[in-house]
Motif scaffolding. Structure first.
Motif, PDB file in Angstrom:
ATOM      1  N   GLU A  26      36.092  17.202  36.684  1.00  0.00           N
ATOM      2  CA  GLU A  26      35.250  18.154  37.408  1.00  0.00           C
ATOM      3  C   GLU A  26      34.701  17.524  38.685  1.00  0.00           C
ATOM      4  O   GLU A  26      34.756  18.128  39.761  1.00  0.00           O
ATOM      5  CB  GLU A  26      34.088  18.626  36.534  1.00  0.00           C
ATOM      6  CG  GLU A  26      34.494  19.516  35.405  1.00  0.00           C
ATOM      7  CD  GLU A  26      33.344  19.891  34.491  1.00  0.00           C
ATOM      8  OE1 GLU A  26      33.592  20.651  33.560  1.00  0.00           O
ATOM      9  OE2 GLU A  26      32.202  19.428  34.696  1.00  0.00           O
TER      10      GLU A  26
ATOM     11  N   SER B  92      27.476  24.201  33.381  1.00  0.00           N
ATOM     12  CA  SER B  92      28.085  25.522  33.608  1.00  0.00           C
ATOM     13  C   SER B  92      28.330  25.774  35.095  1.00  0.00           C
ATOM     14  O   SER B  92      29.322  26.414  35.464  1.00  0.00           O
ATOM     15  CB  SER B  92      27.215  26.631  33.015  1.00  0.00           C
ATOM     16  OG  SER B  92      25.933  26.629  33.608  1.00  0.00           O
TER      17      SER B  92
ATOM     18  N   CYS C 260      37.467  17.026  41.324  1.00  0.00           N
ATOM     19  CA  CYS C 260      37.886  18.306  41.906  1.00  0.00           C
ATOM     20  C   CYS C 260      36.878  18.794  42.941  1.00  0.00           C
ATOM     21  O   CYS C 260      37.239  19.145  44.071  1.00  0.00           O
ATOM     22  CB  CYS C 260      38.055  19.339  40.787  1.00  0.00           C
ATOM     23  SG  CYS C 260      38.490  20.982  41.368  1.00  0.00           S
TER      24      CYS C 260
ATOM     25  N   GLU D 175      46.662  33.400  42.328  1.00  0.00           N
ATOM     26  CA  GLU D 175      47.568  34.092  41.405  1.00  0.00           C
ATOM     27  C   GLU D 175      48.622  34.869  42.132  1.00  0.00           C
ATOM     28  O   GLU D 175      48.562  35.305  43.181  1.00  0.00           O
ATOM     29  CB  GLU D 175      46.763  35.026  40.506  1.00  0.00           C
ATOM     30  CG  GLU D 175      45.873  34.249  39.571  1.00  0.00           C
ATOM     31  CD  GLU D 175      45.072  35.167  38.668  1.00  0.00           C
ATOM     32  OE1 GLU D 175      45.480  36.305  38.424  1.00  0.00           O
ATOM     33  OE2 GLU D 175      44.029  34.719  38.205  1.00  0.00           O
TER      34      GLU D 175
ATOM     35  N   GLN E 279      31.463  23.824  36.076  1.00  0.00           N
ATOM     36  CA  GLN E 279      32.650  24.538  35.596  1.00  0.00           C
ATOM     37  C   GLN E 279      32.952  25.733  36.482  1.00  0.00           C
ATOM     38  O   GLN E 279      34.112  26.011  36.786  1.00  0.00           O
ATOM     39  CB  GLN E 279      32.454  24.993  34.151  1.00  0.00           C
ATOM     40  CG  GLN E 279      32.585  23.897  33.147  1.00  0.00           C
ATOM     41  CD  GLN E 279      32.515  24.444  31.736  1.00  0.00           C
ATOM     42  OE1 GLN E 279      31.679  25.283  31.425  1.00  0.00           O
ATOM     43  NE2 GLN E 279      33.396  23.957  30.886  1.00  0.00           N
ATOM     44  N   HIS E 280      31.906  26.441  36.887  1.00  0.00           N
ATOM     45  CA  HIS E 280      32.089  27.608  37.756  1.00  0.00           C
ATOM     46  C   HIS E 280      32.748  27.197  39.068  1.00  0.00           C
ATOM     47  O   HIS E 280      33.703  27.850  39.523  1.00  0.00           O
ATOM     48  CB  HIS E 280      30.741  28.280  38.038  1.00  0.00           C
ATOM     49  CG  HIS E 280      30.813  29.354  39.063  1.00  0.00           C
ATOM     50  ND1 HIS E 280      31.298  30.606  38.787  1.00  0.00           N
ATOM     51  CD2 HIS E 280      30.497  29.352  40.382  1.00  0.00           C
ATOM     52  CE1 HIS E 280      31.268  31.340  39.897  1.00  0.00           C
ATOM     53  NE2 HIS E 280      30.781  30.589  40.873  1.00  0.00           N
ATOM     54  N   TRP E 281      32.265  26.110  39.689  1.00  0.00           N
ATOM     55  CA  TRP E 281      32.841  25.672  40.951  1.00  0.00           C
ATOM     56  C   TRP E 281      34.285  25.228  40.783  1.00  0.00           C
ATOM     57  O   TRP E 281      35.128  25.494  41.650  1.00  0.00           O
ATOM     58  CB  TRP E 281      31.992  24.577  41.588  1.00  0.00           C
ATOM     59  CG  TRP E 281      30.744  25.137  42.206  1.00  0.00           C
ATOM     60  CD1 TRP E 281      29.450  24.872  41.829  1.00  0.00           C
ATOM     61  CD2 TRP E 281      30.656  26.070  43.274  1.00  0.00           C
ATOM     62  NE1 TRP E 281      28.586  25.592  42.606  1.00  0.00           N
ATOM     63  CE2 TRP E 281      29.295  26.338  43.502  1.00  0.00           C
ATOM     64  CE3 TRP E 281      31.606  26.706  44.058  1.00  0.00           C
ATOM     65  CZ2 TRP E 281      28.870  27.218  44.491  1.00  0.00           C
ATOM     66  CZ3 TRP E 281      31.167  27.587  45.043  1.00  0.00           C
ATOM     67  CH2 TRP E 281      29.813  27.834  45.253  1.00  0.00           C
ATOM     68  N   VAL E 282      34.599  24.554  39.685  1.00  0.00           N
ATOM     69  CA  VAL E 282      35.986  24.142  39.427  1.00  0.00           C
ATOM     70  C   VAL E 282      36.879  25.380  39.305  1.00  0.00           C
ATOM     71  O   VAL E 282      37.986  25.411  39.847  1.00  0.00           O
ATOM     72  CB  VAL E 282      36.078  23.246  38.174  1.00  0.00           C
ATOM     73  CG1 VAL E 282      37.521  23.029  37.755  1.00  0.00           C
ATOM     74  CG2 VAL E 282      35.393  21.911  38.422  1.00  0.00           C
ATOM     75  N   GLU E 283      36.397  26.405  38.629  1.00  0.00           N
ATOM     76  CA  GLU E 283      37.169  27.649  38.493  1.00  0.00           C
ATOM     77  C   GLU E 283      37.398  28.294  39.857  1.00  0.00           C
ATOM     78  O   GLU E 283      38.505  28.771  40.151  1.00  0.00           O
ATOM     79  CB  GLU E 283      36.453  28.618  37.566  1.00  0.00           C
ATOM     80  CG  GLU E 283      36.453  28.188  36.114  1.00  0.00           C
ATOM     81  CD  GLU E 283      35.569  29.064  35.233  1.00  0.00           C
ATOM     82  OE1 GLU E 283      35.101  30.128  35.698  1.00  0.00           O
ATOM     83  OE2 GLU E 283      35.327  28.658  34.089  1.00  0.00           O
ATOM     84  N   GLU E 284      36.362  28.325  40.684  1.00  0.00           N
ATOM     85  CA  GLU E 284      36.500  28.918  42.015  1.00  0.00           C
ATOM     86  C   GLU E 284      37.469  28.118  42.877  1.00  0.00           C
ATOM     87  O   GLU E 284      38.282  28.696  43.612  1.00  0.00           O
ATOM     88  CB  GLU E 284      35.124  29.026  42.702  1.00  0.00           C
ATOM     89  CG  GLU E 284      34.189  30.015  42.039  1.00  0.00           C
ATOM     90  CD  GLU E 284      34.761  31.425  41.976  1.00  0.00           C
ATOM     91  OE1 GLU E 284      35.319  31.908  42.980  1.00  0.00           O
ATOM     92  OE2 GLU E 284      34.649  32.059  40.913  1.00  0.00           O
TER      93      GLU E 284
ATOM     94  N   SER F 249      39.949  26.369  41.793  1.00  0.00           N
ATOM     95  CA  SER F 249      41.290  26.642  41.257  1.00  0.00           C
ATOM     96  C   SER F 249      41.867  27.936  41.824  1.00  0.00           C
ATOM     97  O   SER F 249      43.058  28.019  42.086  1.00  0.00           O
ATOM     98  CB  SER F 249      41.242  26.724  39.733  1.00  0.00           C
ATOM     99  OG  SER F 249      40.903  25.480  39.181  1.00  0.00           O
ATOM    100  N   LYS F 250      41.029  28.938  42.021  1.00  0.00           N
ATOM    101  CA  LYS F 250      41.485  30.207  42.591  1.00  0.00           C
ATOM    102  C   LYS F 250      41.967  30.021  44.031  1.00  0.00           C
ATOM    103  O   LYS F 250      42.912  30.683  44.465  1.00  0.00           O
ATOM    104  CB  LYS F 250      40.363  31.245  42.560  1.00  0.00           C
ATOM    105  CG  LYS F 250      40.006  31.715  41.184  1.00  0.00           C
ATOM    106  CD  LYS F 250      38.840  32.682  41.264  1.00  0.00           C
ATOM    107  CE  LYS F 250      38.270  33.021  39.909  1.00  0.00           C
ATOM    108  NZ  LYS F 250      37.082  33.881  40.010  1.00  0.00           N
TER     109      LYS F 250
END
Length: 52
Positions: free
Chosen positions: A15, A36, A18, A52, A39-44, A46-47
């Motif tokens: 994390e 949390s 990244c 996609e 994790q949210h920033w890692v998800e963003e 990744s987008k």
């Protein structure tokens, strides 16, 4: 037996790496975030990096 189960350090390192790589935030800034939020920033990220 028992005790507190901590967050796995390898996941924390992923994390931090990244977020630091993509946002250029300092280690102190990243570690000051709640789990949390990290994790949210890692998800963003990744987008952005792998749309996609």
């Amino acid at each position: 037996m028992g005790g507190i189960i901590g967050y796995p350090s390898d996941l924390l390192h992923e994390e931090v790496a990244c977020i630091a790589f993509n946002f250029h935030w300092s280690l102190a800034e990243i570690l000051s975030l709640e789990h949390s939020d990290r994790q949210h920033w890692v998800e963003e990220i990744s987008k952005i990096v792998q749309p996609e």
